[in-house]
Scaffold this motif. Structure first.
Motif, PDB file in Angstrom:
ATOM      1  N   TYR A 145     -13.147   2.547   2.662  1.00  0.00           N
ATOM      2  CA  TYR A 145     -12.261   3.710   2.486  1.00  0.00           C
ATOM      3  C   TYR A 145     -13.052   5.010   2.300  1.00  0.00           C
ATOM      4  CZ  TYR A 145      -7.417   2.151   2.672  1.00  0.00           C
ATOM      5  OH  TYR A 145      -6.184   1.723   3.120  1.00  0.00           O
TER       6      TYR A 145
ATOM      7  N   HIS B 230      -0.623   5.715  -0.091  1.00  0.00           N
ATOM      8  CA  HIS B 230      -1.643   4.815  -0.641  1.00  0.00           C
ATOM      9  C   HIS B 230      -2.627   5.587  -1.514  1.00  0.00           C
ATOM     10  CE1 HIS B 230      -3.515   1.052  -1.148  1.00  0.00           C
ATOM     11  NE2 HIS B 230      -4.551   1.245  -0.361  1.00  0.00           N
TER      12      HIS B 230
ATOM     13  N   ASP C 296       4.322   7.507  -2.711  1.00  0.00           N
ATOM     14  CA  ASP C 296       4.059   6.070  -2.671  1.00  0.00           C
ATOM     15  C   ASP C 296       4.770   5.453  -3.870  1.00  0.00           C
ATOM     16  OD1 ASP C 296       1.628   4.343  -1.098  1.00  0.00           O
ATOM     17  OD2 ASP C 296       2.452   3.414  -2.916  1.00  0.00           O
ATOM     18  N   PHE C 297       5.151   4.164  -3.753  1.00  0.00           N
ATOM     19  CA  PHE C 297       5.835   3.527  -4.894  1.00  0.00           C
ATOM     20  C   PHE C 297       4.876   2.852  -5.862  1.00  0.00           C
ATOM     21  CE2 PHE C 297       7.176  -0.963  -3.061  1.00  0.00           C
ATOM     22  CZ  PHE C 297       5.847  -1.265  -2.806  1.00  0.00           C
TER      23      PHE C 297
ATOM     24  N   VAL D  40      10.287   4.903  -0.431  1.00  0.00           N
ATOM     25  CA  VAL D  40      10.610   5.689   0.773  1.00  0.00           C
ATOM     26  C   VAL D  40      12.113   6.005   0.805  1.00  0.00           C
ATOM     27  CG1 VAL D  40      10.741   5.586   3.292  1.00  0.00           C
ATOM     28  CG2 VAL D  40       8.666   4.850   2.125  1.00  0.00           C
TER      29      VAL D  40
ATOM     30  N   GLY E 175       1.652   6.165   8.369  1.00  0.00           N
ATOM     31  CA  GLY E 175       0.814   5.152   9.000  1.00  0.00           C
ATOM     32  C   GLY E 175      -0.440   5.015   8.177  1.00  0.00           C
ATOM     33  N   VAL E 176      -1.352   4.207   8.401  1.00  0.00           N
ATOM     34  CA  VAL E 176      -1.372   3.038   9.267  1.00  0.00           C
ATOM     35  C   VAL E 176      -1.099   1.816   8.377  1.00  0.00           C
ATOM     36  CG1 VAL E 176      -2.963   1.642  10.653  1.00  0.00           C
ATOM     37  CG2 VAL E 176      -3.086   4.130  10.744  1.00  0.00           C
TER      38      VAL E 176
HETATM   39  C1  LIG Z   1      -1.301  -0.252   3.959  1.00  0.00           C
HETATM   40  S1  LIG Z   1      -0.906   0.966   2.768  1.00  0.00           S
HETATM   41  C2  LIG Z   1      -0.856   2.354   3.791  1.00  0.00           C
HETATM   42  C3  LIG Z   1      -2.225   2.574   4.174  1.00  0.00           C
HETATM   43  C4  LIG Z   1      -2.522   4.002   4.346  1.00  0.00           C
HETATM   44  N1  LIG Z   1      -2.186   4.396   5.677  1.00  0.00           N
HETATM   45  C5  LIG Z   1      -3.978   4.174   4.046  1.00  0.00           C
HETATM   46  O1  LIG Z   1      -4.782   3.431   4.595  1.00  0.00           O
HETATM   47  O2  LIG Z   1      -4.296   5.000   3.231  1.00  0.00           O
HETATM   48  C6  LIG Z   1       0.811   0.763   2.476  1.00  0.00           C
HETATM   49  C7  LIG Z   1       1.291   1.617   1.306  1.00  0.00           C
HETATM   50  O3  LIG Z   1       2.720   1.577   1.324  1.00  0.00           O
HETATM   51  C8  LIG Z   1       3.170   1.592  -0.007  1.00  0.00           C
HETATM   52  N2  LIG Z   1       4.544   1.085   0.019  1.00  0.00           N
HETATM   53  C9  LIG Z   1       4.957  -0.139   0.438  1.00  0.00           C
HETATM   54  N3  LIG Z   1       6.305  -0.213   0.387  1.00  0.00           N
HETATM   55  C10 LIG Z   1       6.744   0.994  -0.058  1.00  0.00           C
HETATM   56  C11 LIG Z   1       8.029   1.538  -0.293  1.00  0.00           C
HETATM   57  N4  LIG Z   1       9.138   0.817  -0.090  1.00  0.00           N
HETATM   58  N5  LIG Z   1       8.132   2.805  -0.758  1.00  0.00           N
HETATM   59  C12 LIG Z   1       6.990   3.540  -0.975  1.00  0.00           C
HETATM   60  N6  LIG Z   1       5.744   3.080  -0.769  1.00  0.00           N
HETATM   61  C13 LIG Z   1       5.627   1.818  -0.305  1.00  0.00           C
HETATM   62  C14 LIG Z   1       2.163   0.722  -0.760  1.00  0.00           C
HETATM   63  O4  LIG Z   1       2.149   0.996  -2.138  1.00  0.00           O
HETATM   64  C15 LIG Z   1       0.848   1.100  -0.070  1.00  0.00           C
HETATM   65  O5  LIG Z   1       0.168   2.102  -0.780  1.00  0.00           O
END
Ligand SMILES: C[S@@+](CC[C@H](N)C(=O)[O-])C[C@H]1O[C@@H](n2cnc3c(N)ncnc32)[C@H](O)[C@@H]1O
Length: 275
Positions: free
Chosen positions: A24, A61, A80-81, A107, A125-126
């Motif tokens: 990261y 994230h 983010d949650f 979301v 994304g991603v």
């Molecule tokens: C794979 S990460 C996204 C990766 C991001 N693109 C990065 O690499 O920085 C997925 C994110 O979605 C968030 N997430 C998952 N479901 C969610 C929801 N229903 N509402 C808000 N955030 C959510 C998770 O907490 C996580 O931080």
């Protein structure tokens, strides 16, 4: 426990491990004031000039892409949650000297928490959409967040990639998981994550959904958005098919054998009409 709670526990555990993973590059934001995440670097030619735009990054994230967009001059809010992800995001933004608002919400709650018709840019994304059960609901959230004339910028894993089972032997790619959205979640149990880390995890169950391209684009059109750009890519920003991919100098991963077989990611842009 519902799916969102199961997934939040998983992300709360993974976020601190991601923030310290070399993949990261969190330290690079403090060391180099011009550093951008590789995900944002990849899309720079498509993003264009975003200076001065009010942007929201859904499912931000640990904020590495959010901070990168702020460095390009946008006034960014990250949503983010996962409280643990936002703790890391605030820390990385402070080290980077970037002013970003981070908001904890699902979301589905984004419009009530942030306000309607507010943003010039929704970025996402991603690895975001697979955590959402209903892609049409997501598309309505995106449309409602944007001011008329505002833009969605989405780079995401391709639904065809999520339909593949990488654990089969050999170089053949086997389609074994749903391509289309399912009413119930796909339940996985995995004690690893997609970046290099020594951390171990105990909340290993996840609930995810695939969404076909027609469902994603159709959902956006139904929500009143206009598709303005769409490109499929042969690479992904992490090792999504372990054993099948090779990494290039830009941190993108490609199929080692015959990469023309399947797209791994795509970039989609859509606009909310002004009338
Ligand atoms: C794979 S990460 C996204 C990766 C991001 N693109 C990065 O690499 O920085 C997925 C994110 O979605 C968030 N997430 C998952 N479901 C969610 C929801 N229903 N509402 C808000 N955030 C959510 C998770 O907490 C996580 O931080």
């Amino acid at each position: 426990m519902d799916s969102a709670e199961i997934n939040r526990l998983n992300w709360d555990e993974r976020a601190p491990a991601h923030a310290t993973s070399p993949d990261y590059h969190a330290a690079s934001f403090a060391e180099d004031q011009s550093f951008l995440s590789y995900v944002v670097q990849f899309d720079l030619p498509r993003l264009g000039d975003i200076a001065g735009l009010r942007g929201v990054h859904l499912q931000c994230h640990i904020g590495t892409d959010t901070v990168s967009l702020a460095r390009l001059g946008a006034h960014m809010t990250g949503l983010d949650f996962s409280p643990a992800a936002l703790t890391e995001a605030r820390r990385i933004a402070a080290l980077a000297g970037a002013e970003v608002d981070f908001v904890q919400a699902e979301v589905d709650e984004a419009v009530s928490v942030l306000g309607p018709n507010r943003f010039d840019l929704v970025f996402t994304g991603v690895g975001a959409l697979c955590w959402l059960p209903d892609i049409r609901r997501w598309a309505r959230v995106v449309a409602d967040l944007l001011r008329p004339g505002g833009r969605l910028f989405l780079r995401e894993f391709h639904p065809m990639l999520w339909a593949l089972d990488e654990e089969r032997e050999g170089d053949l790619l086997v389609v074994d998981y749903p391509y289309f959205e399912t009413s119930g979640p796909l339940v996985f149990d995995d004690d690893e994550t997609y970046v290099e880390t020594d951390s171990t995890f105990s909340h290993t169950t996840t609930h995810t959904w695939n969404h076909g391209l027609g469902e994603i684009i159709g959902g956006l059109l139904e929500a009143g958005m206009e598709l303005t750009a769409f490109e499929e890519h042969r690479s992904a920003p992490c090792d999504v098919l372990p054993g099948h991919l090779v990494r290039d100098e830009y941190d993108e991963w490609h199929l080692r054998e015959r990469p023309e077989r399947v797209p791994l990611t795509y970039t989609l842009q859509a606009r909310k009409p002004t009338r």
